[in-house]
Structures are given as C-alpha cells and as structure tokens.
Write a protein that holds these residues in place. Structure first.
Motif, PDB file in Angstrom:
ATOM      1  N   UNK A   1       0.813  -7.626  -3.242  1.00 42.56           N
ATOM      2  CA  UNK A   1       1.851  -7.153  -2.320  1.00 42.56           C
ATOM      3  C   UNK A   1       2.365  -5.785  -2.762  1.00 42.56           C
ATOM      4  N   UNK A   2       2.572  -5.609  -4.055  1.00 41.31           N
ATOM      5  CA  UNK A   2       3.048  -4.317  -4.561  1.00 41.31           C
ATOM      6  C   UNK A   2       2.029  -3.217  -4.304  1.00 41.31           C
ATOM      7  N   UNK A   3       0.754  -3.559  -4.434  1.00 38.35           N
ATOM      8  CA  UNK A   3      -0.302  -2.583  -4.153  1.00 38.35           C
ATOM      9  C   UNK A   3      -0.254  -2.168  -2.689  1.00 38.35           C
ATOM     10  N   UNK A   4      -0.086  -3.144  -1.802  1.00 38.71           N
ATOM     11  CA  UNK A   4      -0.038  -2.855  -0.374  1.00 38.71           C
ATOM     12  C   UNK A   4       1.170  -1.976  -0.027  1.00 38.71           C
ATOM     13  N   UNK A   5       2.319  -2.291  -0.609  1.00 35.10           N
ATOM     14  CA  UNK A   5       3.519  -1.493  -0.362  1.00 35.10           C
ATOM     15  C   UNK A   5       3.352  -0.063  -0.869  1.00 35.10           C
ATOM     16  N   UNK A   6       2.689   0.087  -2.011  1.00 33.80           N
ATOM     17  CA  UNK A   6       2.460   1.425  -2.552  1.00 33.80           C
ATOM     18  C   UNK A   6       1.500   2.217  -1.668  1.00 33.80           C
TER      19      UNK A   6
END
Length: 613
Positions: A58-63
C-alpha cells in the motif's frame, strides 16, 4: 461415513474436541485458531516487529501516486519501480524505529484521542461538522479500512510529536545570527572599468587550421542523433468543439439561464468598526442611539471607528460587488435598503455597523453581444462530454489503419507533421516521453504501424506514425565549420578580454593609473538594482582591503570584461529588535532543530536490528 461422523461428534471424542475449542476461544480468542493456519507475509522486521507485505505494498502504491502527481504529464512508465520499492521500505524502517521510540517514551494516543483528531479533520466535514459517511468513503478511496487508517494516524501522530519536540528544541546563538546578518547587510565601496569586446577584436583570429583541429579533437560533439519526421493526429476538446453543431435555440436557452446572473450590482457602503470586547455591546448601543437622534454616520465613524484607513473618510468603503467582503459582512450589506444601517455584524476584524449609501447596477449584455461566447461554451461542454467516446473510436480506427489519412478523415481531424524528433523528444506534442517511446518502438519505427493513442495532456490525445527515419551519423567538417568558427571566436574573445583585464589589474597593483570610464559606487549592498549581477558577485567574493590597499577582481562575459577595484567594506548594521533579526534567529533555530532530528533519526536507524525477508 457421514453417519459415523455424526455418531462420533455426539460421542465422547466429539465432546472432548468441542471442550478444547471452547477453552481456546475463551483464553486466546478466535485469532488463535485462524492464526494457526495463516499469517500475513512480512517483508522485513525492525527490532522483531514486522512490516507486513500488505502495508508495504500500500505504501508503494501511495508513493507511486504521489510521484505521478508531481509530474507535469503523468506517465507511469517513467517511474523507477525498483527505486520506489527501495525508498519506501527504508522509509518504513525509519518510521518503525520512531514509532517504537515513541512507545518507549509513553507517547501514545488513546482511541478517544484518535476519534477527536478524525472528527476535527476538514476533509471529513460538511458545513463544519463531522460526516461519518464522508469519512468512510474517503478512507476507502485511499484503499484502506477504517481500522488501518486509525492505525496509520496513530503512528504518524506520535512520530510527529517526536519530530516537533526535537525540532522545536533547536537553539541558535545570538552571535551566529548577528554575524550572518552583518554579512548579509554588509556594504562595499568600489569602482568598475568596463572593457568591451571591440577593444580586443584585433587580437582575435580563427584560422581554417584551428577549425579543423577543433573538429578532429571533438568529433563526438558533431554527431547528428537518430531522428524521425512524424505525422500525427491530435484529438482535443477544442478541436472537437469545432465540429459540434450548436443551434440558435440552445444559445438562446443558455442566455436566458445566465441572464439574471449577468446583471452586475455594486453597493457603496460605509462602516463603523469597533473592537469585539466586553464593552462592545454598550458602545454599539450608544452609537445606535446617537444615530437615532439624528447624528451623522460619517461623524460617528470618525469618532468611534478603529479602521484607520476609512475612519477619517466617514467610514466610506466605496463600491464593491459580491465576493469582496467577509461573508457575514456581505450578507448584511446586501440585505440592506439604500440609506439603511445594519445591526451589529461580527467578523474576524471586530464588530461593524454598516450603512448602505448607494446601489448601482449594470444590465446584462444582450443576446447578440453574448451569442458567440455562449455558442463556444456550449460547444466546449458538448465536446467534453463527447471526448471519451470519440477518443475510443479514434483509437480503434488508428489501430486498424495503415496510415493516418483514413482515421483523420473519419474524425474530421487534420494530419500534421513535425520534423527532426530525436529519442530525447522534439516540439509539442513530442515533448511527451510516452509518445516519443511509442514513436521509436520497433513496431512503429520499423514495422510501419501507427502508435497507440497516447494521452499527452488533459483532454488531449495523440496518435502518430513515422514518415522518415534517419540513423545517427557523423556530421562533416563542411556542415559544422561555421558553428566551430563562431564557437572559437567566442572562446578567443573571452580569453583576450580576460587577458586584458589581468593586464589592467597588474598595472593597478603596480601603482599605475589606468585611464578609462570608471564607474564608482559607495555603500552598495548585495541587492544593488543598478549593478550587473556578475559585478555584484565579483565584488562580494573579494577579501577585505588591508592597510588601505584596494583588492582587485574581474568579471568576464562573452562581449565584455569588467575590472573591479574594491576599496572599503562596511559591516552591516544589526538591530536585534528588528523583524529581519527575529526571522533569521528563528530560521537558524529551526535549522538546528531539523539537524538534531535528522541525527536522532539516523541514530535510531543505526541501532535498529533490521532483517529483510
């Protein structure tokens, strides 16, 4: 078999199994059973605490979304996936160390604290009140559950507490702030002699041998890159609007709908402004009584109003339409009749009494005056609604066609051409990396196909094909000799100017007088508006004159050189009560706090036991 299972389940063995399950549920909960069969994958552990794969992805997608939002033309293919994953994991490790440190210090939020934070967030409110439906919808649009969002908020808040605590503890010294401000406000006395390029033109010559030698030594500079000439079709809302029919009835209906809003009304107001304090109500009543007794509003404004800009003018504010004043002020003003005085109106500035002096109106433009504008607006709206449908048709047509003429004719669009596009791009729309990559793909470059339809901007899509392809080649000496001559002439002119400036400086150091048109400057700061920037940079890069001996420098450009003689340096004055000093001191303190926070964060990271899976 089913009968055997049923009988065993009702017998002693079944009762024992059920009893064990009841004990497990009672002591450990159902997670003890489910967790025994499944566990969430981990990408790393920080001091034995996991970073789960779900949180990481999820953090990768948000970044990714954040970096795309920063692009002028968002193109996912431009993202470096490996680097993003690496950066995100490192950031999550650092956040984990900070969260663990916060917990060790007892910096935690209760569920009630989290509730209070959420209900105060503007993005979850309607008309200033918390809206649970909006909260849930917003969180889901982020790809998160409510529980996950609360956990993320809890973590971020305590981390921010540490950041703020350390950042606000930064200390600056008065000596540093004073010294920096003295340097910033420093002034210098100097004079400048300008040497034009015409003064050294006789010393500059470029021969054919010079050109040939430069060419042979720099052949890599004269490679013509691989290029293509491309034809393309651009589909935009604007182009589509040109093809949309708008009837006179539609224009007339749009005019009637807008007519009332096109009437412009401005109101001339005066006001009396007083402080919103404990005596405000009594003061307002006094003013209202004196108005009722026939005293002039303007005279009372001069006596009572704290608005120094208008009080001497009797509180006059002039004419203004809607959208100018504070909303409460505006509502009161536009609710008055001409000559009427409002009741007390509270705004962020204080309490007002408002008088409506005059109203002036400007009638709406006629239909004839507005028909072209309205027709364009209607066509644009229709085109925007139709854009997605036409875009899809164009994509299909261009994919199936072996040229661009056919889809262009079908869509009523124009085929245009751009020449000399390299793999680094070209003029718009070939300044879009995604379109350029498509153009230089093997299918398009060598297979003769059209590119895919590429969105190069908001409501702007382009399909292209190669008209001509030229491989990289070495440009001949004849092609580039003129450019080389210009380049060498420029270089030699700069060298000659620098040499002349050095000669002048040497003469001055020997105590000789140098004639010329010297320009003198006194008490000049770093922001001298009338002084060329290269001169200012040179002057303030020189050391202080010692024992009355000037210091010299030079600034050389393509068309002139300047010799600088620095004679005096005056330290800047520092007023410790000034806003400049306070801002600089606060800035240095914040800078030191940020440095300490960065060092503290790195310390935690260095001490952490991190295992990547």
């Amino acid at each position: 078999m089913l009968q055997d299972i049923r009988e065993n389940a009702q017998g002693t063995i079944g009762k024992i199994i059920i009893g064990l399950l009841v004990i497990v549920f009672a002591v450990w909960g159902i997670d003890a059973i489910i967790g025994g069969f499944s566990s969430e994958p981990e990408v790393a552990t920080v001091n034995d605490q996991p970073i789960t794969e779900q949180d990481y992805l999820r953090a990768v997608q948000l970044e990714k979304q954040r970096r795309l939002a920063q692009m002028e033309n968002a193109d996912p293919s431009m993202l470096n996936e490996d680097q993003i994953r690496k950066d995100v994991l490192e950031q999550m490790v650092r956040e984990a160390t900070l969260k663990q440190d916060a917990e060790a210090q007892g910096l935690q939020l209760s569920d009630a604290d989290i509730d209070a934070l959420i209900t105060q967030m503007p993005q979850f409110q309607d008309d200033g009140k918390f809206n649970a439906d909006r909260f849930v919808a917003t969180v889901r649009n982020m790809g998160m559950g409510v529980g996950e969002f609360r956990g993320m908020l809890r973590k971020q808040y305590v981390v921010n507490q540490i950041r703020a605590g350390i950042g606000q503890s930064g200390m600056a010294t008065e000596a540093n702030a004073t010294e920096l401000l003295q340097i910033q406000n420093q002034t210098r006395d100097f004079r400048v002699l300008t040497i034009p390029a015409s003064a050294v033109v006789d010393n500059v010559s470029v021969t054919d041998e010079d050109i040939k030698a430069y060419y042979q030594d720099h052949t890599d500079q004269f490679m013509q890159p691989e290029q293509v000439d491309a034809a393309y079709i651009a589909l935009s809302v604007g182009a589509l609007a040109d093809t949309v029919d708008v009837s006179d009835d539609e224009v007339k209906a749009a005019y009637e709908q807008k007519k009332s809003s096109l009437v412009q009304e401005e109101r001339r107001a005066a006001h009396i402004l007083i402080n919103d304090g404990p005596d405000a109500e009594d003061t307002i009543k006094t003013i209202q009584k004196r108005l009722a007794d026939g005293e002039s509003f303007g005279d009372l404004a001069k006596e009572y109003s704290i608005d120094t800009a208008t009080a001497d003018k009797g509180g006059e504010l002039g004419y203004a339409g809607r959208g100018v004043y504070d909303q409460d002020f505006e509502n009161a003003l536009f609710g008055l009749k001409e000559g009427e005085v409002s009741g007390p109106v509270k705004t962020q500035f204080g309490v007002h009494l408002i008088k409506l002096e005059d109203i002036r109106r400007k009638d709406a433009p006629s239909l004839d005056e507005m028909k072209d504008q309205l027709r364009a607006e209607i066509a644009g709206k229709k085109a925007a609604e139709k854009f997605a449908e036409v875009r899809s048709k164009l994509a299909d047509s261009a994919y199936a066609a072996d040229d661009l003429a056919t889809p262009a004719k079908e869509m009523g669009l124009e085929v245009r051409e751009v020449k000399n596009i390299t793999r680094d791009g070209g003029p718009a729309p070939f300044d879009h990396p995604g379109l350029v990559r498509q153009l230089f793909s093997d299918d398009v470059l060598n297979g003769g196909y059209n590119t895919e339809l590429v969105d190069v901007g908001d409501n702007l899509a382009v399909v292209a094909r190669v008209r001509d392809h030229r491989e990289e080649r070495q440009r001949s000496l004849d092609e580039v000799s003129a450019d080389i001559r210009d380049r060498l002439t420029l270089e030699k002119t700069r060298e000659a100017l620098a040499s002349r400036a050095d000669s002048v400086i040497a003469s001055l150091k020997d105590g000789k007088s140098v004639e010329g048109d010297w320009a003198s400057y006194s008490d000049q700061g770093r922001n001298g508006a009338d002084i060329p920037t290269p001169v200012v940079q040179t002057v303030f890069s020189l050391g202080r004159p010692e024992a009355g001996q000037p210091v010299y420098g030079k600034a050389v450009a393509d068309d002139e050189a300047r010799v600088v003689e620095l004679t005096k340096v005056t330290p800047g004055k520092v007023d410790k009560d000034s806003e400049d000093y306070k801002r600089l001191y606060d800035f240095l303190a914040r800078l030191e706090g940020q440095r300490e926070y960065t060092a503290y964060q790195q310390y935690l990271r260095d001490q952490a036991q991190v295992e990547r899976n």
